[in-house]
Design a protein around this motif. Structure first.
Motif, PDB file in Angstrom:
ATOM      1  N   PHE A 145       0.896  -1.244  -0.054  1.00  0.00           N
ATOM      2  CA  PHE A 145       0.035  -0.045  -0.089  1.00  0.00           C
ATOM      3  C   PHE A 145       0.927   1.340  -0.022  1.00  0.00           C
ATOM      4  CE2 PHE A 145       0.879  -1.531   4.278  1.00  0.00           C
ATOM      5  CZ  PHE A 145       0.797  -0.025   5.007  1.00  0.00           C
ATOM      6  N   HIS A 146       0.302   2.417  -0.023  1.00  0.00           N
ATOM      7  CA  HIS A 146       0.874   3.647   0.033  1.00  0.00           C
ATOM      8  C   HIS A 146       0.438   4.736   0.619  1.00  0.00           C
ATOM      9  CE1 HIS A 146      -1.793   5.223  -3.416  1.00  0.00           C
ATOM     10  NE2 HIS A 146      -1.196   6.424  -3.054  1.00  0.00           N
ATOM     11  N   ILE A 147       0.602   5.519   1.307  1.00  0.00           N
ATOM     12  CA  ILE A 147      -0.005   6.636   2.225  1.00  0.00           C
ATOM     13  C   ILE A 147       0.427   8.023   1.613  1.00  0.00           C
ATOM     14  CG2 ILE A 147      -0.299   7.377   4.336  1.00  0.00           C
ATOM     15  CD1 ILE A 147       0.181   4.900   5.746  1.00  0.00           C
ATOM     16  N   ARG A 148      -0.711   8.872   1.501  1.00  0.00           N
ATOM     17  CA  ARG A 148      -0.494  10.077   1.138  1.00  0.00           C
ATOM     18  C   ARG A 148      -0.445  11.179   2.340  1.00  0.00           C
ATOM     19  NH1 ARG A 148      -4.358  13.947  -0.748  1.00  0.00           N
ATOM     20  NH2 ARG A 148      -3.532  15.722  -1.798  1.00  0.00           N
ATOM     21  N   TYR A 149       0.276  11.882   2.429  1.00  0.00           N
ATOM     22  CA  TYR A 149       0.156  12.847   3.535  1.00  0.00           C
ATOM     23  C   TYR A 149       0.123  14.488   2.988  1.00  0.00           C
ATOM     24  CZ  TYR A 149       2.401   9.149   6.568  1.00  0.00           C
ATOM     25  OH  TYR A 149       2.403   7.874   7.141  1.00  0.00           O
ATOM     26  N   GLU A 150      -0.772  14.958   3.648  1.00  0.00           N
ATOM     27  CA  GLU A 150      -0.852  16.352   3.186  1.00  0.00           C
ATOM     28  C   GLU A 150      -1.328  17.256   4.145  1.00  0.00           C
ATOM     29  OE1 GLU A 150      -3.867  19.077   0.422  1.00  0.00           O
ATOM     30  OE2 GLU A 150      -4.485  17.004   0.689  1.00  0.00           O
ATOM     31  N   LEU A 151      -0.848  18.352   4.297  1.00  0.00           N
ATOM     32  CA  LEU A 151      -0.407  19.413   5.241  1.00  0.00           C
ATOM     33  C   LEU A 151      -1.930  20.359   5.083  1.00  0.00           C
ATOM     34  CD1 LEU A 151       0.505  20.734   8.178  1.00  0.00           C
ATOM     35  CD2 LEU A 151       1.976  22.086   6.821  1.00  0.00           C
ATOM     36  N   LEU A 152      -2.704  20.489   5.945  1.00  0.00           N
ATOM     37  CA  LEU A 152      -3.870  21.476   5.432  1.00  0.00           C
ATOM     38  C   LEU A 152      -3.783  22.692   6.170  1.00  0.00           C
ATOM     39  CD1 LEU A 152      -6.776  18.866   6.473  1.00  0.00           C
ATOM     40  CD2 LEU A 152      -5.423  19.144   4.294  1.00  0.00           C
ATOM     41  N   SER A 153      -4.569  23.747   5.852  1.00  0.00           N
ATOM     42  CA  SER A 153      -4.386  25.054   6.204  1.00  0.00           C
ATOM     43  C   SER A 153      -4.563  25.428   7.724  1.00  0.00           C
ATOM     44  CB  SER A 153      -5.448  26.015   5.435  1.00  0.00           C
ATOM     45  OG  SER A 153      -6.702  25.553   5.608  1.00  0.00           O
TER      46      SER A 153
ATOM     47  N   MET B  71      -3.720  15.348   6.874  1.00  0.00           N
ATOM     48  CA  MET B  71      -4.810  14.490   6.216  1.00  0.00           C
ATOM     49  C   MET B  71      -3.906  13.526   5.686  1.00  0.00           C
ATOM     50  SD  MET B  71      -8.017  13.693   6.161  1.00  0.00           S
ATOM     51  CE  MET B  71      -8.857  15.362   6.047  1.00  0.00           C
ATOM     52  N   GLU B  72      -4.121  12.101   6.065  1.00  0.00           N
ATOM     53  CA  GLU B  72      -3.330  10.957   5.656  1.00  0.00           C
ATOM     54  C   GLU B  72      -4.261  10.029   4.977  1.00  0.00           C
ATOM     55  OE1 GLU B  72      -1.145   7.320   8.306  1.00  0.00           O
ATOM     56  OE2 GLU B  72      -1.240   9.471   9.002  1.00  0.00           O
ATOM     57  N   GLU B  73      -3.673   9.648   3.832  1.00  0.00           N
ATOM     58  CA  GLU B  73      -4.830   8.651   3.213  1.00  0.00           C
ATOM     59  C   GLU B  73      -3.939   7.444   2.642  1.00  0.00           C
ATOM     60  OE1 GLU B  73      -7.754  10.250   0.662  1.00  0.00           O
ATOM     61  OE2 GLU B  73      -7.325  12.364   1.118  1.00  0.00           O
ATOM     62  N   GLU B  74      -4.516   6.158   3.169  1.00  0.00           N
ATOM     63  CA  GLU B  74      -3.746   5.059   2.890  1.00  0.00           C
ATOM     64  C   GLU B  74      -4.689   4.486   1.512  1.00  0.00           C
ATOM     65  OE1 GLU B  74      -4.088   0.605   4.607  1.00  0.00           O
ATOM     66  OE2 GLU B  74      -2.893   2.026   5.724  1.00  0.00           O
ATOM     67  N   THR B  75      -3.850   3.684   0.785  1.00  0.00           N
ATOM     68  CA  THR B  75      -4.595   3.026  -0.308  1.00  0.00           C
ATOM     69  C   THR B  75      -4.027   1.886  -0.292  1.00  0.00           C
ATOM     70  OG1 THR B  75      -5.296   5.065  -1.485  1.00  0.00           O
ATOM     71  CG2 THR B  75      -5.414   3.071  -2.811  1.00  0.00           C
ATOM     72  N   ASN B  76      -4.630   0.641  -0.248  1.00  0.00           N
ATOM     73  CA  ASN B  76      -3.906  -0.794  -0.568  1.00  0.00           C
ATOM     74  C   ASN B  76      -3.929  -1.016  -2.132  1.00  0.00           C
ATOM     75  OD1 ASN B  76      -3.637  -1.922   2.133  1.00  0.00           O
ATOM     76  ND2 ASN B  76      -5.770  -1.211   2.474  1.00  0.00           N
ATOM     77  N   PHE B  77      -2.981  -1.587  -2.440  1.00  0.00           N
ATOM     78  CA  PHE B  77      -2.608  -1.826  -4.158  1.00  0.00           C
ATOM     79  C   PHE B  77      -3.569  -3.056  -4.557  1.00  0.00           C
ATOM     80  CE2 PHE B  77       1.566  -0.377  -3.080  1.00  0.00           C
ATOM     81  CZ  PHE B  77       1.535   0.766  -3.674  1.00  0.00           C
ATOM     82  N   ASP B  78      -4.122  -3.966  -3.644  1.00  0.00           N
ATOM     83  CA  ASP B  78      -4.703  -5.201  -4.009  1.00  0.00           C
ATOM     84  C   ASP B  78      -6.327  -4.931  -4.518  1.00  0.00           C
ATOM     85  OD1 ASP B  78      -5.509  -4.864  -1.547  1.00  0.00           O
ATOM     86  OD2 ASP B  78      -5.318  -7.012  -1.138  1.00  0.00           O
ATOM     87  N   ASP B  79      -7.070  -4.136  -3.531  1.00  0.00           N
ATOM     88  CA  ASP B  79      -8.489  -3.872  -3.578  1.00  0.00           C
ATOM     89  C   ASP B  79      -8.914  -2.496  -3.527  1.00  0.00           C
ATOM     90  OD1 ASP B  79      -8.117  -3.371  -1.078  1.00  0.00           O
ATOM     91  OD2 ASP B  79      -9.215  -4.994  -0.450  1.00  0.00           O
ATOM     92  N   GLY B  80      -7.933  -1.444  -3.682  1.00  0.00           N
ATOM     93  CA  GLY B  80      -8.357  -0.111  -3.363  1.00  0.00           C
ATOM     94  C   GLY B  80      -8.660   0.382  -1.875  1.00  0.00           C
ATOM     95  N   SER B  81      -8.937  -0.531  -0.966  1.00  0.00           N
ATOM     96  CA  SER B  81      -9.446  -0.332   0.284  1.00  0.00           C
ATOM     97  C   SER B  81      -8.468   0.637   1.123  1.00  0.00           C
ATOM     98  CB  SER B  81      -9.616  -1.210   0.933  1.00  0.00           C
ATOM     99  OG  SER B  81      -8.718  -1.992   1.188  1.00  0.00           O
ATOM    100  N   GLY B  82      -8.743   1.054   2.133  1.00  0.00           N
ATOM    101  CA  GLY B  82      -7.777   2.215   2.896  1.00  0.00           C
ATOM    102  C   GLY B  82      -8.674   2.969   3.896  1.00  0.00           C
ATOM    103  N   PHE B  83      -7.807   3.903   4.320  1.00  0.00           N
ATOM    104  CA  PHE B  83      -8.522   4.907   5.329  1.00  0.00           C
ATOM    105  C   PHE B  83      -8.023   6.327   5.289  1.00  0.00           C
ATOM    106  CE2 PHE B  83      -4.408   3.871   7.077  1.00  0.00           C
ATOM    107  CZ  PHE B  83      -3.956   4.824   7.511  1.00  0.00           C
ATOM    108  N   ARG B  84      -8.679   7.217   5.889  1.00  0.00           N
ATOM    109  CA  ARG B  84      -8.409   8.543   5.835  1.00  0.00           C
ATOM    110  C   ARG B  84      -8.415   8.840   7.460  1.00  0.00           C
ATOM    111  NH1 ARG B  84     -11.912  12.241   2.211  1.00  0.00           N
ATOM    112  NH2 ARG B  84     -10.879  10.768   0.677  1.00  0.00           N
TER     113      ARG B  84
END
Length: 239
Positions: free
Chosen positions: A44-52, A57-70
């Motif tokens: 999986f990979h995780i995207r980190y974004e600093l908000l104003s 905001m941290e978003e995980e996406t699993n490669f196999d089925d697109g599931s994840g969390f925010r």
């Protein structure tokens, strides 16, 4: 998967990059987080974004089925809200909001080798309510390698103790103070066996499909350049 993690921390400079690591490939400061930082693991990979508002905001996406969390947290540490996701979209009735007894503005800034405990109330979209004590402990600063990138880091353990007497939940993270994010390695119920997830790369660029052998199940290969259409012919005066 719900994460009960995190703590805010002061910013420290990153360690020098290892020989051969290009500067452009390694995020170096919180300024990079405003344009998003991507941390890739085996599955999986995780995207980190600093908000104003100063939260991450941290978003995980699993490669196999697109599931994840925010997860929305303060500096990748104190969790404020979380949701389950599917292909980047929030799954209905999976949200949780955490209220800290001291209030967000009073959450302490911890340094390496310190700890703090506080009371929280976690409210699920379905109305379920949990009162918990969250204890955050950071270890001494050390160097961490993520791929070819080197950072000063603080290993961190977050223990969530429910007031109903059930077993504690323990989260394991690595805080990168120069970036203001916490790398999540996984969590366990107290007494369970823990398998730690380790990142393989970090970048300001998102991972490419198939770049390191990852392909979503059923995904079509990336298309090549389309064949140009034939130029239009002369109009037929009889039509």
């Amino acid at each position: 998967m719900f994460h009960s993690k995190r703590i805010a921390a002061a910013v420290l400079p990153a360690l020098a990059l290892t020989t051969g690591a290009a500067l452009a490939e390694c995020p170096t400061s919180i300024a990079d987080t405003t344009d998003s930082i991507y941390v890739t693991f085996n599955d999986f990979h995780i995207r980190y974004e600093l908000l104003s508002d100063g939260t991450v905001m941290e978003e995980e996406t699993n490669f196999d089925d697109g599931s994840g969390f925010r997860v929305n947290s303060l500096r990748g540490a104190y969790v404020l809200q979380s949701w389950s996701t599917q292909n980047g979209m929030i799954v209905p009735q999976t949200g949780e909001a955490t209220t800290w007894a001291v209030g967000p503005v009073n959450l302490p800034v911890l340094s390496a080798g310190q700890s703090w405990s506080g009371s929280t109330v976690r409210l699920h979209d379905d109305g379920a309510r949990a009162v918990e004590t969250v204890t955050v402990a950071t270890q001494a600063a050390r160097q961490t390698m993520i791929g070819t990138c080197a950072y000063e880091s603080w290993p961190m353990v977050v223990t969530t103790s429910p007031d109903d007497g059930t077993a504690d939940y323990i989260d394991y993270l690595t805080y990168l103070p120069s970036l203001g994010i916490a790398i999540y390695h996984g969590g366990i119920q107290e007494g369970e066996q823990f398998t730690r997830d380790e990142p393989t790369s970090i970048s300001t660029e998102p991972p490419l499909q198939g770049e390191t052998g990852y392909l979503l199940d059923g995904a079509a290969p990336m298309p090549g350049n389309p064949t140009p259409a034939a130029p239009p012919g002369q109009p037929d005066p009889n039509k």
